[in-house]
Write a protein that holds these residues in place. Structure first.
Motif, PDB file in Angstrom:
ATOM      1  N   ALA A 130     -11.957  10.955  -3.380  1.00 11.16           N
ATOM      2  CA  ALA A 130     -11.216   9.988  -2.552  1.00 11.16           C
ATOM      3  C   ALA A 130     -10.138   9.278  -3.361  1.00 11.16           C
ATOM      4  O   ALA A 130     -10.385   8.799  -4.473  1.00 11.16           O
ATOM      5  CB  ALA A 130     -12.187   8.953  -1.994  1.00 11.16           C
ATOM      6  N   GLY A 131      -8.955   9.256  -2.774  1.00 16.19           N
ATOM      7  CA  GLY A 131      -7.875   8.432  -3.319  1.00 16.19           C
ATOM      8  C   GLY A 131      -7.783   7.167  -2.483  1.00 16.19           C
ATOM      9  O   GLY A 131      -8.503   7.012  -1.488  1.00 16.19           O
ATOM     10  N   VAL A 132      -6.908   6.285  -2.891  1.00 15.98           N
ATOM     11  CA  VAL A 132      -6.747   5.035  -2.142  1.00 15.98           C
ATOM     12  C   VAL A 132      -5.275   4.655  -2.109  1.00 15.98           C
ATOM     13  O   VAL A 132      -4.540   4.885  -3.083  1.00 15.98           O
ATOM     14  CB  VAL A 132      -7.600   3.900  -2.765  1.00 15.98           C
ATOM     15  CG1 VAL A 132      -7.142   3.537  -4.166  1.00 15.98           C
ATOM     16  CG2 VAL A 132      -7.610   2.666  -1.851  1.00 15.98           C
ATOM     17  N   SER A 133      -4.852   4.125  -0.972  1.00 15.57           N
ATOM     18  CA  SER A 133      -3.460   3.720  -0.790  1.00 15.57           C
ATOM     19  C   SER A 133      -3.345   2.210  -0.999  1.00 15.57           C
ATOM     20  O   SER A 133      -4.090   1.448  -0.380  1.00 15.57           O
ATOM     21  CB  SER A 133      -3.002   4.081   0.624  1.00 15.57           C
ATOM     22  OG  SER A 133      -1.651   3.750   0.804  1.00 15.57           O
ATOM     23  N   VAL A 134      -2.422   1.810  -1.874  1.00 14.97           N
ATOM     24  CA  VAL A 134      -2.271   0.392  -2.225  1.00 14.97           C
ATOM     25  C   VAL A 134      -0.927  -0.096  -1.701  1.00 14.97           C
ATOM     26  O   VAL A 134       0.113   0.503  -1.983  1.00 14.97           O
ATOM     27  CB  VAL A 134      -2.340   0.196  -3.752  1.00 14.97           C
ATOM     28  CG1 VAL A 134      -2.274  -1.289  -4.103  1.00 14.97           C
ATOM     29  CG2 VAL A 134      -3.604   0.834  -4.315  1.00 14.97           C
ATOM     30  N   GLY A 135      -0.971  -1.146  -0.924  1.00 13.95           N
ATOM     31  CA  GLY A 135       0.243  -1.655  -0.280  1.00 13.95           C
ATOM     32  C   GLY A 135       1.173  -2.357  -1.246  1.00 13.95           C
ATOM     33  O   GLY A 135       0.858  -2.567  -2.427  1.00 13.95           O
ATOM     34  N   ILE A 136       2.329  -2.719  -0.722  1.00 17.73           N
ATOM     35  CA  ILE A 136       3.310  -3.507  -1.481  1.00 17.73           C
ATOM     36  C   ILE A 136       2.781  -4.941  -1.585  1.00 17.73           C
ATOM     37  O   ILE A 136       2.267  -5.484  -0.609  1.00 17.73           O
ATOM     38  CB  ILE A 136       4.679  -3.470  -0.763  1.00 17.73           C
ATOM     39  CG1 ILE A 136       5.228  -2.032  -0.791  1.00 17.73           C
ATOM     40  CG2 ILE A 136       5.670  -4.453  -1.392  1.00 17.73           C
ATOM     41  CD1 ILE A 136       6.399  -1.791   0.130  1.00 17.73           C
ATOM     42  N   LYS A 137       2.856  -5.479  -2.785  1.00 21.28           N
ATOM     43  CA  LYS A 137       2.247  -6.802  -3.030  1.00 21.28           C
ATOM     44  C   LYS A 137       3.307  -7.866  -3.297  1.00 21.28           C
ATOM     45  O   LYS A 137       4.468  -7.567  -3.517  1.00 21.28           O
ATOM     46  CB  LYS A 137       1.312  -6.696  -4.250  1.00 21.28           C
ATOM     47  CG  LYS A 137       0.147  -5.729  -4.037  1.00 21.28           C
ATOM     48  CD  LYS A 137      -0.834  -6.265  -3.011  1.00 21.28           C
ATOM     49  CE  LYS A 137      -1.894  -5.272  -2.629  1.00 21.28           C
ATOM     50  NZ  LYS A 137      -2.787  -5.770  -1.581  1.00 21.28           N
ATOM     51  N   ASN A 138       2.834  -9.110  -3.326  1.00 26.59           N
ATOM     52  CA  ASN A 138       3.760 -10.233  -3.603  1.00 26.59           C
ATOM     53  C   ASN A 138       4.105 -10.339  -5.075  1.00 26.59           C
ATOM     54  O   ASN A 138       5.085 -10.993  -5.437  1.00 26.59           O
ATOM     55  CB  ASN A 138       3.141 -11.552  -3.114  1.00 26.59           C
ATOM     56  CG  ASN A 138       2.986 -11.549  -1.596  1.00 26.59           C
ATOM     57  OD1 ASN A 138       3.832 -10.985  -0.891  1.00 26.59           O
ATOM     58  ND2 ASN A 138       1.887 -12.116  -1.098  1.00 26.59           N
ATOM     59  N   SER A 139       3.264  -9.720  -5.925  1.00 23.61           N
ATOM     60  CA  SER A 139       3.545  -9.812  -7.369  1.00 23.61           C
ATOM     61  C   SER A 139       2.892  -8.638  -8.085  1.00 23.61           C
ATOM     62  O   SER A 139       1.956  -8.002  -7.566  1.00 23.61           O
ATOM     63  CB  SER A 139       2.948 -11.112  -7.935  1.00 23.61           C
ATOM     64  OG  SER A 139       1.521 -11.008  -7.933  1.00 23.61           O
ATOM     65  N   ILE A 140       3.367  -8.372  -9.284  1.00 21.67           N
ATOM     66  CA  ILE A 140       2.800  -7.309 -10.122  1.00 21.67           C
ATOM     67  C   ILE A 140       1.352  -7.664 -10.456  1.00 21.67           C
ATOM     68  O   ILE A 140       0.457  -6.810 -10.422  1.00 21.67           O
ATOM     69  CB  ILE A 140       3.636  -7.121 -11.414  1.00 21.67           C
ATOM     70  CG1 ILE A 140       5.046  -6.619 -11.075  1.00 21.67           C
ATOM     71  CG2 ILE A 140       2.914  -6.189 -12.390  1.00 21.67           C
ATOM     72  CD1 ILE A 140       5.186  -5.201 -10.676  1.00 21.67           C
ATOM     73  N   ALA A 141       1.115  -8.942 -10.719  1.00 24.48           N
ATOM     74  CA  ALA A 141      -0.252  -9.378 -11.082  1.00 24.48           C
ATOM     75  C   ALA A 141      -1.224  -9.065  -9.950  1.00 24.48           C
ATOM     76  O   ALA A 141      -2.326  -8.545 -10.176  1.00 24.48           O
ATOM     77  CB  ALA A 141      -0.246 -10.876 -11.381  1.00 24.48           C
ATOM     78  N   GLU A 142      -0.791  -9.318  -8.722  1.00 22.34           N
ATOM     79  CA  GLU A 142      -1.649  -9.040  -7.565  1.00 22.34           C
ATOM     80  C   GLU A 142      -1.905  -7.545  -7.438  1.00 22.34           C
ATOM     81  O   GLU A 142      -3.021  -7.101  -7.177  1.00 22.34           O
ATOM     82  CB  GLU A 142      -0.956  -9.579  -6.307  1.00 22.34           C
ATOM     83  CG  GLU A 142      -1.877  -9.782  -5.108  1.00 22.34           C
ATOM     84  CD  GLU A 142      -1.091 -10.236  -3.864  1.00 22.34           C
ATOM     85  OE1 GLU A 142      -0.095 -10.971  -4.017  1.00 22.34           O
ATOM     86  OE2 GLU A 142      -1.464  -9.791  -2.770  1.00 22.34           O
ATOM     87  N   LEU A 143      -0.864  -6.773  -7.685  1.00 23.92           N
ATOM     88  CA  LEU A 143      -1.011  -5.308  -7.613  1.00 23.92           C
ATOM     89  C   LEU A 143      -2.015  -4.821  -8.653  1.00 23.92           C
ATOM     90  O   LEU A 143      -2.931  -4.052  -8.339  1.00 23.92           O
ATOM     91  CB  LEU A 143       0.345  -4.639  -7.853  1.00 23.92           C
ATOM     92  CG  LEU A 143       0.325  -3.132  -7.939  1.00 23.92           C
ATOM     93  CD1 LEU A 143       0.096  -2.509  -6.548  1.00 23.92           C
ATOM     94  CD2 LEU A 143       1.595  -2.584  -8.561  1.00 23.92           C
ATOM     95  N   TRP A 166      10.884  -2.507  -5.027  1.00 19.20           N
ATOM     96  CA  TRP A 166       9.464  -2.488  -5.452  1.00 19.20           C
ATOM     97  C   TRP A 166       9.104  -1.019  -5.718  1.00 19.20           C
ATOM     98  O   TRP A 166       8.563  -0.307  -4.857  1.00 19.20           O
ATOM     99  CB  TRP A 166       8.566  -3.086  -4.365  1.00 19.20           C
ATOM    100  CG  TRP A 166       7.105  -3.089  -4.714  1.00 19.20           C
ATOM    101  CD1 TRP A 166       6.182  -2.116  -4.430  1.00 19.20           C
ATOM    102  CD2 TRP A 166       6.391  -4.118  -5.420  1.00 19.20           C
ATOM    103  NE1 TRP A 166       4.948  -2.479  -4.899  1.00 19.20           N
ATOM    104  CE2 TRP A 166       5.026  -3.686  -5.516  1.00 19.20           C
ATOM    105  CE3 TRP A 166       6.718  -5.348  -5.993  1.00 19.20           C
ATOM    106  CZ2 TRP A 166       4.039  -4.456  -6.151  1.00 19.20           C
ATOM    107  CZ3 TRP A 166       5.736  -6.114  -6.617  1.00 19.20           C
ATOM    108  CH2 TRP A 166       4.422  -5.667  -6.685  1.00 19.20           C
ATOM    109  N   ASP A 167       9.515  -0.549  -6.912  1.00 23.69           N
ATOM    110  CA  ASP A 167       9.243   0.860  -7.214  1.00 23.69           C
ATOM    111  C   ASP A 167       9.041   1.050  -8.726  1.00 23.69           C
ATOM    112  O   ASP A 167       7.897   1.126  -9.185  1.00 23.69           O
ATOM    113  CB  ASP A 167      10.311   1.807  -6.633  1.00 23.69           C
ATOM    114  CG  ASP A 167      11.755   1.328  -6.887  1.00 23.69           C
ATOM    115  OD1 ASP A 167      12.629   1.577  -6.033  1.00 23.69           O
ATOM    116  OD2 ASP A 167      11.980   0.688  -7.943  1.00 23.69           O
ATOM    117  N   VAL A 168      10.080   1.069  -9.497  1.00 18.14           N
ATOM    118  CA  VAL A 168       9.941   1.379 -10.936  1.00 18.14           C
ATOM    119  C   VAL A 168       9.025   0.369 -11.636  1.00 18.14           C
ATOM    120  O   VAL A 168       8.096   0.757 -12.375  1.00 18.14           O
ATOM    121  CB  VAL A 168      11.318   1.426 -11.617  1.00 18.14           C
ATOM    122  CG1 VAL A 168      11.166   1.575 -13.130  1.00 18.14           C
ATOM    123  CG2 VAL A 168      12.162   2.561 -11.051  1.00 18.14           C
TER     124      VAL A 168
END
Ligand SMILES: CSCC[C@@H](NC(=O)CCC(=O)O)C(=O)O
Ligand SMILES: [Mg+2]
Length: 365
Positions: A130-143, A166-168
């Motif tokens: 299983a993989g998991v999809s991670v949404g766009i976050k408010n900050s790098i720390a949250e991600l 929100w990519d590189v």
């Protein structure tokens, strides 16, 4: 099978946390289940898209209408699952709505035979990574906190939603923090060919793939982009049929395909796409649409076909739902077990379904 009753149950299930993509933010899974009662057995399915047409052109209100007025009447009074696509082909488009109808009828048919959908489709594994999809976050720390949690749960692969701005940096941060974890990105059509040089910056991170960077109808653009970046391109929204898959592969527009049965009209076409991809040496994996267990179960069966060689997006139910309308699917050592019961191998829990049901529409009785 003779169809005796068709009903559509609108459900609204809160997500454990907002899920942000390049096209919007979801906080609730707001869709409908389809229940088809036949003279042999009953079948269940779910409509995979949302109330707004943002992932694709289909949406809950339109799907309900097209099922009620144009699809269900065409399969009356008797039909087999193999006949549904043929009987409804005069209706242009509406693949997700057609998938909902075909799947409920296939579920009923397989239950009447006592056969699991995995057996029917040709599954060769009893569990899938299983993989998991991670949404766009408010900050790098949250991600990073989210990714750390998913890795601790045992997920085999991380997929990051990206968009311009929100990519590189998020990809770099995950790579630097978590080393050589299996990592991929999904843009949901957010870029254009003019972004090619920017997207090439992702090549340094050894991503498994870059999913749907350009618009869904831009096969040529993906083929041109593929010549300018090293990261393998994976198509999602662009592939709605085996014919699309054959075209995209022939034009070198993709080296990987995300197969979602809902997007392509159902599990029968999903298997055809699997077969076309395997014939061309193109790896596939099973995508997700934040399905309830009614969709998650059969997706796990599809993900167990031999050509599904990459971890998919069929995560544990708790990735999205504190409570689901079915028993939860759980992650065990990074794998999800394929249901083995008849049909889709999972049933709604009547009491829970009642609690999450916001409306019931009887399409045929
Ligand atoms: C609301 S986003 C749904 C479509 C998206 N799906 C995912 O990212 C995986 C969602 C899931 O885990 O089911 C995709 O484009 O692949
Ligand atoms: Mg996608």
């Amino acid at each position: 099978m003779k169809i005796e009753r068709v009903e559509l149950l609108h459900v609204a299930i809160p997500l454990v946390s907002p899920f942000r993509t390049s096209f919007g933010t979801m906080t609730t899974k707001d869709t409908f289940l389809l229940r088809v009662v036949t003279d042999a057995a009953e079948g269940w399915s779910e409509f995979a898209a949302d109330p707004e047409p943002l992932y694709c052109s289909e949406f809950v209100g339109a799907a309900e209408l097209v099922l009620d007025q144009h699809l269900v009447p065409r399969v009356m009074p008797e039909v087999t699952a193999a006949e549904v696509a043929h009987r409804t082909e005069a209706v242009k488009g509406h693949k997700l709505a057609k998938a909902t109808l075909e799947t409920a009828i296939l579920d009923a048919e397989l239950r009447s035979y006592g056969m699991s959908i995995g057996t029917y489709l040709g599954a060769t594994a009893d569990r899938v990574p299983a993989g998991v999809s991670v949404g766009i976050k408010n900050s790098i720390a949250e991600l990073l906190a989210d990714v750390e949690g998913y890795l601790a749960e045992g997920y085999a692969r991380i997929k990051l939603k990206i968009e311009p701005g929100w990519d590189v940096e998020p990809v770099r941060a995950v790579r630097e923090r978590f080393g050589d974890v299996l990592l991929q990105v999904d843009a949901n059509t957010a870029y254009t060919l003019a972004d090619a040089e920017h997207l090439r910056r992702l090549d340094e991170f050894d991503l498994l793939l870059m999913e749907q960077p350009l618009e869904e109808d831009d096969i040529r653009g993906h083929a041109l982009l593929a010549q300018r970046i090293r990261t393998p391109i994976c198509l999602d929204e662009s592939i709605t049929s085996a014919k699309d898959a054959a075209t995209a592969i022939a034009l070198d527009a993709c080296r990987v395909i995300n197969i979602k049965p809902a997007r392509v009209g159902g599990y029968l076409e999903a298997r055809r796409i699997h077969d076309v991809a395997v014939a061309h040496g193109i790896p596939v994996w099973c995508g997700g649409m934040l399905e309830t267990g009614i969709g998650r179960g059969p997706n796990l069966a599809l993900a167990a076909l031999p050509g599904f060689v990459l971890p998919g997006d069929v995560s544990a139910s708790c990735r999205y739902f504190a409570e689901d309308v079915t028993e939860p699917f759980e992650l065990k050592d990074g794998f999800m077990h394929v249901p083995t019961g008849p049909g889709i191998g999972i049933d709604p829990i009547p009491e829970t379904l009642k609690r999450f049901t916001t409306a019931v529409k009887v399409l045929y009785a």
